[in-house]
Motif scaffolding. Sequence first.
Motif, short mmCIF file in Angstrom:
data_model
loop_
_atom_site.label_atom_id
_atom_site.label_comp_id
_atom_site.label_asym_id
_atom_site.label_seq_id
_atom_site.Cartn_x
_atom_site.Cartn_y
_atom_site.Cartn_z
N HIS A 287 0.65 -0.96 0.25
CA HIS A 287 -0.20 0.01 0.00
C HIS A 287 0.62 1.53 -0.06
O HIS A 287 0.49 1.65 -0.43
CB HIS A 287 -1.16 0.06 1.25
N THR A 288 2.29 1.57 0.98
CA THR A 288 2.64 2.45 0.21
C THR A 288 3.63 2.63 -0.41
O THR A 288 3.40 3.39 -1.06
CB THR A 288 4.05 2.07 2.20
N ALA A 289 3.54 1.78 -1.30
CA ALA A 289 4.03 1.66 -2.93
C ALA A 289 2.87 2.15 -3.83
O ALA A 289 3.42 2.08 -5.06
CB ALA A 289 4.69 1.11 -3.69
N GLY A 290 1.63 2.62 -2.85
CA GLY A 290 0.30 3.30 -4.29
C GLY A 290 -0.32 1.83 -4.60
O GLY A 290 -0.89 1.81 -5.78
N LEU A 291 -0.36 0.40 -4.22
CA LEU A 291 -0.27 -0.39 -4.78
C LEU A 291 -1.82 -0.72 -4.26
O LEU A 291 -2.13 -0.85 -3.44
CB LEU A 291 -0.06 -1.65 -5.11
N THR A 292 -2.90 -1.08 -5.01
CA THR A 292 -4.22 -1.83 -4.95
C THR A 292 -3.25 -3.55 -4.14
O THR A 292 -3.07 -4.55 -5.74
CB THR A 292 -5.66 -1.96 -6.45
N VAL A 293 -3.98 -4.28 -3.18
CA VAL A 293 -3.67 -4.98 -2.76
C VAL A 293 -4.86 -6.86 -3.11
O VAL A 293 -5.59 -5.87 -1.72
CB VAL A 293 -2.65 -5.05 -1.80
N ILE A 294 -4.70 -7.13 -2.80
CA ILE A 294 -6.05 -8.30 -2.85
C ILE A 294 -5.02 -9.58 -2.20
O ILE A 294 -4.44 -10.48 -2.94
CB ILE A 294 -6.47 -8.44 -4.25
N GLY A 295 -5.49 -9.64 -1.32
CA GLY A 295 -4.99 -11.47 -0.47
C GLY A 295 -6.89 -12.46 -0.54
O GLY A 295 -7.44 -12.13 -2.15
N SER A 296 -5.71 -13.68 -0.37
CA SER A 296 -6.85 -14.79 -0.44
C SER A 296 -6.74 -15.18 0.78
O SER A 296 -5.63 -15.24 1.52
CB SER A 296 -6.57 -15.35 -2.02
#
Length: 382
Positions: A287-296
């Motif tokens: 997130h700090t890098a500006g990415l959308t993060v999808i877990g599973s």
Amino acid sequence: MTTTWTAAHRAAAINPNENLAPFESRGFTDQTVRQSLRLAGGGEAVRIHLTNRYGTTPLDIGGAHLALRTKGSGIDPGSDTPLRFSGTPTVTIPAGEETISDPVELPVSAGEELTLSLYLPGDTGPTTFNAIPYDTGHAVPGNQLSAAVLEDPEEFATGHLLAGADVLAPAGTRIAVAFGDSWIEGAATTPGTDNSFPGQLNRRLTRGWTVNAGISGNRLLTDEIGEHLLARIDHDVLAVPGVSHVIIHIGLNDLGLPGHFAHPEPAEGPTAAEFKAGLTTLADRLHTAGLTVIGSTIGPYKGTVHDGYDTPRGQAVRAEVNAWLLGDDHPFDGIVDVAAAVADPDQPDRIRDEFNGGDGLHVNDAGAKAIADAVDVTLLDL
């Protein structure tokens, strides 16, 4: 039209000198090595990433060609193009480093199969490799870079020295990196079909694409097999051109490998609290890098044939972590319920028969498709 380099293929690397070695590492001497890849997206030109990241001596590349694949070790001779590196046909990659070829003006489309041929004149020693390449590789003696078909080649099931390919795509093209373990990399799916979970997810996307940065046997918190996920972020995600989203599946090996390698003695893996803290650190860094993060959720594995892998303690940790991931307190932008997608409805800790890759731990082509179909593609605003 303005264009930019965007990753269209990736192969996450394993150190051949690791103590845990479920996949056979190898080297080459005075051989032409031919490996194929399938591009997840297209563009006006291609460049190839080669790696000596875990090599202990300089790696001499005596020549490299790129061509459209026909089948097996065959290439289309009319497309066969020598690669250059800063204008020269040969290159030496220092130990611990990687290199990128000069661009090849070759318009390519998503799903296109390319073949990379490398002539390795010296003794490479054990090479930086990946466990589950796109397809079977081929090697023959001497310099046969331009051969239309390699005669009587040696075949090998692992991938070597090829780290990825970029395409010159329209500016603004955004992609996802699928990041994690064998359920990402595609163990137990059919070689040469692009039937891994990320490969099948790409067939559902109408914009952008996903590249595969899975390592079979990889863990969130512990090195070997491959660097652990938290250590891989910079190289395997943040350095990937075009990345805007990350899709993660990890945890099976954190829970199962300690018992498997200690069998028949008991062993303890991470606690649920430790695992949740690791996932939170992972999400926060991305997130700090500006990415959308999808877990599973962590996939089911009860009853696997691998001795010591399935333990009551590991199953309890998995259940607690999955409940947290399906709740409201996790740190991700969305969750794919991988476990529900492939579980036996009557025994949800097990993979359902039609999705079982044969060992109770991995999913087959149909199972990978079920996971891809479970993704809410609106999460991938590419």
